[in-house]
Write an enzyme that holds these catalytic residues in place. Structure first.
Site, PDB file in Angstrom:
ATOM      1  N   ALA A  14       0.697  -1.212  -0.040  1.00  0.00           N
ATOM      2  CA  ALA A  14       0.169   0.126  -0.103  1.00  0.00           C
ATOM      3  C   ALA A  14       1.038   1.154  -0.261  1.00  0.00           C
ATOM      4  O   ALA A  14       1.989   1.285   0.581  1.00  0.00           O
ATOM      5  CB  ALA A  14      -0.656  -0.095   1.474  1.00  0.00           C
ATOM      6  N   GLU A  47       3.964  -5.601   6.954  1.00  0.00           N
ATOM      7  CA  GLU A  47       3.220  -4.477   7.658  1.00  0.00           C
ATOM      8  C   GLU A  47       3.719  -4.475   9.333  1.00  0.00           C
ATOM      9  O   GLU A  47       3.794  -3.368   9.986  1.00  0.00           O
ATOM     10  CB  GLU A  47       1.742  -4.954   7.565  1.00  0.00           C
ATOM     11  N   GLU A 101      -0.699  -9.312  -1.151  1.00  0.00           N
ATOM     12  CA  GLU A 101      -2.018  -9.504  -1.085  1.00  0.00           C
ATOM     13  C   GLU A 101      -2.721  -9.443  -2.650  1.00  0.00           C
ATOM     14  O   GLU A 101      -3.768 -10.136  -2.832  1.00  0.00           O
ATOM     15  CB  GLU A 101      -2.690  -8.446  -0.044  1.00  0.00           C
TER      16      GLU A 101
END
Ligand code: 3H9
Length: 697
Positions: A67, A129, A109
């Site tokens: 992200a 993460e 992901e």
């Protein structure tokens, strides 16, 4: 259809295969435009009857690295990553992720939501993460265990490490490993899938594989020990536990809820701050980004002592032919033996193969002279910490080296300007301050003089990264940044003993804060003789109270040298665990009496504040003087050098969390209690506190 704000995804048709190419430099992060563009591509693929399979490919150096961290401080914007992932998962036709570089976080992901994954043999995979104080929020914790098993997935999620393509293939994460042209091979793979019936494979349809019931409890204990004070690794185990007994969709929703909660947590903000600060630290203040580093192909290290050997190991590990210069053949032979011994330790631990050791050792040469240094591009001087000795070495190097060779000193406190004065090309002189053990410690304080050339600064920064260090550029200042701040904490720890605290109380407070080890247990590790020598070297520059606070000298004189003699501030048995020693309390009581201090009960809060705020105050002075360019540089130095707990963001970040007005008020209080010369607030703190601002504005 979603609006695409900027074009970071385009599609290409290759017969029945549609290829969606993501091009969002530098690391193809899943910024809003990428999410929107990829969603458009999937929708187009679904509508287009002529396309039977789709490939997701990335331009540039890597597959999606996650992200977009920069968007975490803003509210989520549709299409969210979860929306895109659901769409990939639901697609009625097969999608192939074609992976090179690193597929990380949200990037992995995306891959997990595709029917197939093919990867270059050099590709790497991870869910990092947790290193940012987060956990996967778009299916990582619900899909990865289904694909590779709960145990492996839990390790990847709770520790954030990476695996390579071969391992990914063995564990079932990747279908095919490719060594040639990724795009051509991925299209060929997609054609094969079409030829075999265009089967869609959904990870979400797989059952959770059975796993050992004791796994979760064992992992919790292990993680608590390894990541002291960190919340995300423990929550990772909670999520996996819940995932194993909850239907897929429900578990995915819980994962997203937890991820959003963690994004707002102080720990994640601190860790994200450090991620950005580390990258910022690599940009040298005042040196334009387009300044090219000089080529470094061959290096030399002067001084085969403990530091020189550690530095040589770093250089050899990075593939650099290294010449070690010593005064005698005997000292060089000892150094070679010690370097080999370190490598043999690596072989025993399984981190190196015997062949790798031989190839590293083959890059090492030694000499007692300065005549044969013609091809050397950079020399690191690591001789005795004495200005005259170092100047003599610099003079020899000056005579032997050509005018482009960089001379870096590993001094930890000597004046870099004086060393630069001693050579004909002072613009080639800089500091590269390694920390002991140099082959282990990540921090590298690179030091600039007023005359160091910009390309020399760029070179030592890029060399630092090349040898696996975290380089931070600092300026002229006694003890530079790390040791200068440490000396203030050490001073307060000593003064606290005079006031009535015990070594174990101080150590407990500081390790309770999150430091891996307290200052007194650390001193016992370093050795009281070493501590006493460091004290003697600084003696003339100490205040009268510091001079008379000679607890270290008293312990050393009593033969209490620390762990190596079985006693220092603590007693040590065979298990090397520090045990409180009444003899030390007696020695402290006598010291107090002799010095006229009466014993008082010192609170834990006072210990923490005096130790931390003395450092923060010194850091503010360092910033004022320009010896560090940015508060973030100091945070990077302390989290990589002296074990400041990363989830507390470093001393400057932590100071802002507490609030500078509160810190100033405490500094005033300790000025009155301990002395103005120790706690008078730095001008920068006075000013920022008055404006109710922090170091970060
Ligand atoms: C996530 O995915 C959460 C999801 O599960 C759920 C969401 C709901 N975003 O390190 P470098 C920039 S969390 C934005 O020097 P390298 C970096 O700041 C994310 N920017 O290069 C730097 O910028 P600049 C999980 C990013 O080759 C430039 O790229 N993913 C991001 O040594 C070069 O970086 C991670 O935690 C990002 N995600 O290493 C991966 N990543 O040039 C974090 C990098 O302006 N990234 N940048 O200074 C890395 O580990 C390394 O950057 C990587 C490349 C290995 C990719």
């Amino acid at each position: 259809m979603s609006q695409v704000s900027e074009q970071t995804v385009h599609v290409e048709r290759h017969g029945a295969v549609l290829v969606a190419v993501i091009d969002n430099p530098p690391v193809n992060a899943l910024s809003h435009s990428v999410r929107a563009g990829l969603l458009d591509a999937v929708e187009r693929f679904e509508r287009d009857d002529a396309s039977k399979a789709m490939v997701i490919l990335c331009a540039g150096r890597t597959f999606i690295a996650g992200a977009d961290i920069r968007e975490f401080n803003k509210p989520p914007q549709e299409p969210r990553l979860g929306t895109l992932i659901d769409r990939l998962d639901a697609c009625a036709k097969p999608i192939v992720a074609a992976i090179h570089g690193t597929a990380l976080g949200g990037g992995l992901e995306v891959g997990l939501a595709c029917s197939y994954r093919v990867a270059l043999d050099s590709a790497r995979f991870g869910l990092p993460e947790v290193k940012l104080g987060l956990l996967p929020g778009s299916g990582g914790t619900v899909r990865l265990p289904r694909l590779i098993g709960v145990e492996h997935a839990l390790t990847m999620i709770s520790e954030g490490g990476q695996i390579g393509s071969q391992e990914a293939r063995e564990k079932g994460l990747v279908d095919t490993v490719i060594s040639g042209d990724l795009k051509a091979e991925a299209i060929a793979f997609a054609r094969k899938v079409i030829a075999e019936g265009a089967r869609v494979r959904r990870t979400s349809d797989l059952p959770v594989p059975p796993f050992d019931a004791g796994l979760l409890a064992t992992k919790r204990t292990e993680l608590a020990k390894r990541y002291k004070g960190r919340q995300a690794p423990q929550i990772a185990v909670d999520l996996i536990e819940k995932m194993a007994s909850t239907p897929f969709r429900e578990a995915a929703q819980e994962e997203y809820r937890v991820c959003r909660e963690l994004i707002g947590s102080n720990q994640s903000k601190a860790l994200r701050h450090l991620f950005a600060a580390e990258r910022e630290a690599a940009k040298i203040d005042g040196v334009p980004a387009d300044v090219k580093p000089r080529d470094v192909n061959k290096v030399a290290v002067v001084g085969p002592g403990v530091m020189g050997r550690g530095i040589a190991i770093c250089l050899l590990n990075a593939g650099l032919p290294t010449t070690l210069i010593g005064r005698t053949e005997e000292s060089l032979a000892k150094a070679i033996a010690a370097i080999r011994k370190t490598y043999e330790g690596n072989v025993k631990r399984g981190t190196l193969t015997p062949d790798e050791v031989e190839s590293r050792m083959s890059r090492l040469s030694t000499t007692t002279g300065y005549d044969d240094l013609r091809d050397i591009d950079l020399v690191i001087e690591a001789v005795t910490e004495d200005l005259e000795v170092k100047k003599a070495v610099f003079a020899k190097l000056d005579a032997a080296l050509n005018e482009r060779v960089i001379i870096a000193t590993n001094t930890s406190f000597l004046d870099i300007e004086a060393l630069a004065d001693s050579v004909s090309n002072p613009e080639n002189v800089a500091g590269m301050h390694f920390f002991n053990p140099a082959n282990i410690m990540k921090l590298l304080e690179n030091v600039r003089s007023s005359r160091t050339a910009p390309d020399v600064l760029a070179t030592i920064t890029s060399l630092g990264k090349r040898i696996g260090k975290v380089p931070v550029m600092v300026g002229r200042s006694e003890g530079f940044v790390a040791n200068r701040m440490l000396s203030k904490r050490s001073r307060e720890a000593q003064f606290l003993l005079e006031d009535g605290a015990t070594p174990q109380q101080v150590d407990k407070v500081l390790s309770g804060f999150g430091f891996p080890i307290g200052p007194f247990a650390l001193a016992d590790l370093a050795g009281m003789d070493v501590m006493a020598a460091a004290r003697a070297a600084r003696f003339a520059r100490m205040t009268p109270r510091e001079q008379q606070c000679d607890i270290v000298d008293k312990l050393a004189a009593a033969g209490r040298l620390g762990q190596k003699s079985g006693a220092g501030y603590y007693l040590y048995g065979d298990d090397r665990k520090p045990q409180p020693d009444p003899a030390v309390n007696e020695l402290l009581a006598q010291h107090r009496q002799a010095r006229g201090f009466s014993h008082r009960d010192v609170t834990d809060q006072e210990i923490l504040e005096r130790c931390l705020y003395a450092m923060i105050n010194e850091a503010a002075k360092i910033l004022e003087e320009g010896a560090a360019a940015r508060p973030g540089d100091i945070d990077v130095i302390w989290t990589n050098g002296f074990g400041w707990p990363p989830h507390l963001g470093g001393p400057m970040f932590h100071a802002d969390q507490i609030g500078l007005p509160r810190i100033k008020e405490a500094l005033d209080r300790y000025s009155a209690l301990v002395g103005e010369e120790y706690f008078k607030p730095a001008g920068l703190i006075e000013r920022l506190a008055a404006e109710d601002r922090g170091f970060y504005g």
